[in-house]
Design a protein around this motif. Structure first.
Motif, PDB file in Angstrom:
ATOM      1  N   ASN A  11       0.862  -1.178   0.000  1.00 51.01           N
ATOM      2  CA  ASN A  11       0.000   0.000   0.000  1.00 51.01           C
ATOM      3  C   ASN A  11       0.900   1.229   0.000  1.00 51.01           C
ATOM      4  OD1 ASN A  11      -2.518   1.286   0.034  1.00 51.01           O
ATOM      5  ND2 ASN A  11      -2.410   1.603   2.232  1.00 51.01           N
ATOM      6  N   LEU A  12       0.889   1.983  -1.094  1.00 52.37           N
ATOM      7  CA  LEU A  12       1.697   3.190  -1.228  1.00 52.37           C
ATOM      8  C   LEU A  12       0.843   4.398  -0.889  1.00 52.37           C
ATOM      9  CD1 LEU A  12       4.171   4.868  -2.382  1.00 52.37           C
ATOM     10  CD2 LEU A  12       2.986   4.752  -4.584  1.00 52.37           C
ATOM     11  N   THR A  13       1.348   5.271  -0.009  1.00 51.30           N
ATOM     12  CA  THR A  13       0.703   6.559   0.223  1.00 51.30           C
ATOM     13  C   THR A  13       1.696   7.648  -0.138  1.00 51.30           C
ATOM     14  OG1 THR A  13       1.412   6.681   2.551  1.00 51.30           O
ATOM     15  CG2 THR A  13      -0.702   5.649   2.104  1.00 51.30           C
ATOM     16  N   GLN A  44      -3.459   7.384  -2.145  1.00 50.89           N
ATOM     17  CA  GLN A  44      -3.151   6.019  -1.732  1.00 50.89           C
ATOM     18  C   GLN A  44      -3.335   5.078  -2.916  1.00 50.89           C
ATOM     19  OE1 GLN A  44      -4.456   4.361   2.310  1.00 50.89           O
ATOM     20  NE2 GLN A  44      -5.976   3.525   0.948  1.00 50.89           N
ATOM     21  N   ALA A  45      -2.487   4.055  -3.026  1.00 51.87           N
ATOM     22  CA  ALA A  45      -2.601   3.112  -4.138  1.00 51.87           C
ATOM     23  C   ALA A  45      -2.025   1.757  -3.753  1.00 51.87           C
ATOM     24  CB  ALA A  45      -1.880   3.653  -5.377  1.00 51.87           C
ATOM     25  N   LEU A 102       7.193  12.525   2.462  1.00 51.45           N
ATOM     26  CA  LEU A 102       6.212  12.565   1.370  1.00 51.45           C
ATOM     27  C   LEU A 102       5.247  11.394   1.377  1.00 51.45           C
ATOM     28  CD1 LEU A 102       8.424  13.807  -1.587  1.00 51.45           C
ATOM     29  CD2 LEU A 102       6.572  15.034  -0.466  1.00 51.45           C
ATOM     30  N   GLY A 103       5.563  10.333   2.130  1.00 49.35           N
ATOM     31  CA  GLY A 103       4.654   9.207   2.119  1.00 49.35           C
ATOM     32  C   GLY A 103       5.256   7.982   2.762  1.00 49.35           C
ATOM     33  N   THR A 104       4.572   6.853   2.566  1.00 49.08           N
ATOM     34  CA  THR A 104       5.008   5.588   3.135  1.00 49.08           C
ATOM     35  C   THR A 104       4.688   4.452   2.176  1.00 49.08           C
ATOM     36  OG1 THR A 104       2.891   5.152   4.221  1.00 49.08           O
ATOM     37  CG2 THR A 104       4.524   6.403   5.478  1.00 49.08           C
TER      38      THR A 104
END
Length: 475
Positions: A50-52, A58-59, A156-158
């Motif tokens: 799960n990419l955020t 989110q994707a 920037l995200g996780t």
């Protein structure tokens, strides 16, 4: 050459073939065992990820890791670019960029790992079409978690994930797209724009691509790529999310940085208009108290934000009542064939407050909403210099346009993004959301910023704009 072939043939005639194959298979077995011993089973193989990310939401996707003794590489689905871009464009993408290696939307390069107790620590560089990010994280009990950062923008995200890889595709993306089209037809500011050749090409190409897509990442990227050719901005498909930024939480983060260049000159960098009117007013109170003769405002890479901070900024630097332009809604375009003239602006509803909720309410209820800037009792009256580039967008652009039009500021840099509409988020299916433009925007003299942008007074490369401003002061 002929003699060499004869020698080779003579050699193979003399060789003991059964013995040769026995030795060969033994060596192959040893090599295979050696290679297997280097792999790390805790990381090796496919992961459900799960990419955020701040730019795409989110994707979900699948990433395959390949490990060595203490290093690794990883990638999402190979050749996904061909299903999204087509064979020719994907060939060009692979040839002229480094972000689509083997057609994967995500690649992890220069990966290293270390096992301590029951935890595997990993780090590497995540290469994506959005840019490259430093990745750092860990695996515990078959659960992966890592943060994404870069030097210029910080956190920037996780990415997070596990070994429970589901069947593909992850979603009925064909139905999702049809629902997205239906929602757009209902909410967009002007239904006539959906009769354009660009919209028809967009829907046709997406309907060809969508059945080939396997995960959320491919769907979001395909939508973004095809939507770039549309004649309007503020249009996107995504899954929204709440990002846990720890110390960089929204409550603590400042979008304004004030620096004194000299006793006469201040430099104000505004990274976003996502802050509050109170924050903007507080900074300008300092600027006025210091009585700086020159103020350089840096809006480079500022992609916009809400009207609250934008209106507060404008009221601190514009010294007379000013029409800031007009938002035209679907109600206007359903009832009128022509655009309003600047003389018609007085007849429209006026908006003067730095309040996002109120402006959205006005957009939903009226045909058109005219922004009106009422200055503070005390405004900054010194010389003003504004830095812009191709990523200066949305809320920034009407302000820059009006400052240039009134000769209130010297605008330095590159033409702005040309992305100025009112966009709103709407729920779609299964956690997906649509960002759709619900009001068109025209300046006080009838100029359409969207798709056009605002040109500077002094053209300069983005990374040289501040130097140009400082040199302009010296002269």
């Amino acid at each position: 050459m002929i003699m060499q072939k004869i020698i080779n043939i003579h050699f193979f005639k003399k060789i003991n073939i059964p013995f040769f194959f026995t030795v060969f298979l033994s060596l192959l077995s040893l090599t295979s065992c050696s290679a297997q011993s280097k792999k790390n089973e805790q990381l090796e193989g496919k992961w459900y990820i799960n990419l955020t990310h701040k730019d795409i939401g989110q994707a979900r996707t699948i990433i395959e890791f390949n490990t060595d003794s203490n290093s690794f590489v990883a990638h999402s689905r190979r050749n996904a670019d061909k299903d999204i871009l087509g064979s020719w464009t994907s060939f060009l993408g692979r040839t002229f960029t480094k972000s689509l290696k083997n057609g994967s939307l995500l690649n992890i390069e220069k990966g290293i790992y270390e096992v301590k107790n029951d935890t595997l620590h990993l780090a590497g560089i995540l290469v994506t079409p959005m840019g490259n990010f430093n990745l750092e994280g860990h695996i515990v009990n078959n659960e992966l978690y890592a943060t994404l950062r870069n030097k210029s923008r910080g956190h920037l995200g996780t990415i997070s994930g596990n070994r429970n890889v589901p069947n593909l595709p992850l979603e009925n993306y064909k139905q999702l797209f049809e629902n997205a089209v239906s929602l757009t037809e209902t909410k967009i500011f002007n239904k006539e724009i959906l009769q354009s050749k660009e919209w028809k090409a967009f829907t046709k190409e997406m309907r060809v691509n969508v059945p080939k897509l396997q995960d959320d990442l491919e769907m979001v990227f395909a939508f973004f790529y095809r939507a770039e050719e549309l004649p309007f901005s503020h249009f996107a498909l995504m899954k929204s999310f709440e990002m846990n930024e720890g110390k960089e939480s929204k409550q603590q983060k400042s979008y304004l940085t004030l620096e004194e260049k000299s006793h006469n000159t201040a430099y104000l960098k505004i990274t976003s208009f996502s802050g509050t009117a109170t924050e903007v007013d507080s900074v300008f109170n300092i600027i006025k108290q210091k009585n700086y003769q020159n103020l350089i405002v840096d809006l480079r890479n500022n992609s916009g934000g809400s009207v609250e901070a934008g209106m507060a900024f404008a009221t601190n630097i514009i010294d007379k009542e000013t029409f800031g332009g007009v938002f035209l809604t679907q109600k206007w375009f359903n009832n009128h064939k022509e655009l309003p003239t600047p003389n018609d602006y007085d007849k429209l509803s006026h908006f003067t407050q730095a309040n996002y909720d109120l402006i959205i309410e006005g957009i939903h209820q009226t045909e058109g909403l005219c922004l009106k800037i009422i200055p503070k009792e005390q405004v900054y009256k010194g010389k003003l210099y504004v830095l812009i580039n191709r990523k200066t967008a949305s809320t920034c652009e009407p302000i820059v346009y009006e400052l240039k039009k009134q000769n209130r500021a010297v605008i330095i840099g590159e033409t702005t993004a040309g992305a100025m509409l009112n966009g709103e988020m709407f729920d779609l299916d299964n956690g997906f959301k649509m960002f759709i433009p619900t009001a068109d925007y025209y300046t006080s003299d009838g100029f359409k910023i969207d798709q056009n942008g605002v040109k500077p007074n002094i053209e300069s490369k983005s990374d040289q704009a501040l130097d140009r401003a400082m040199n302009y002061l010296d002269n």
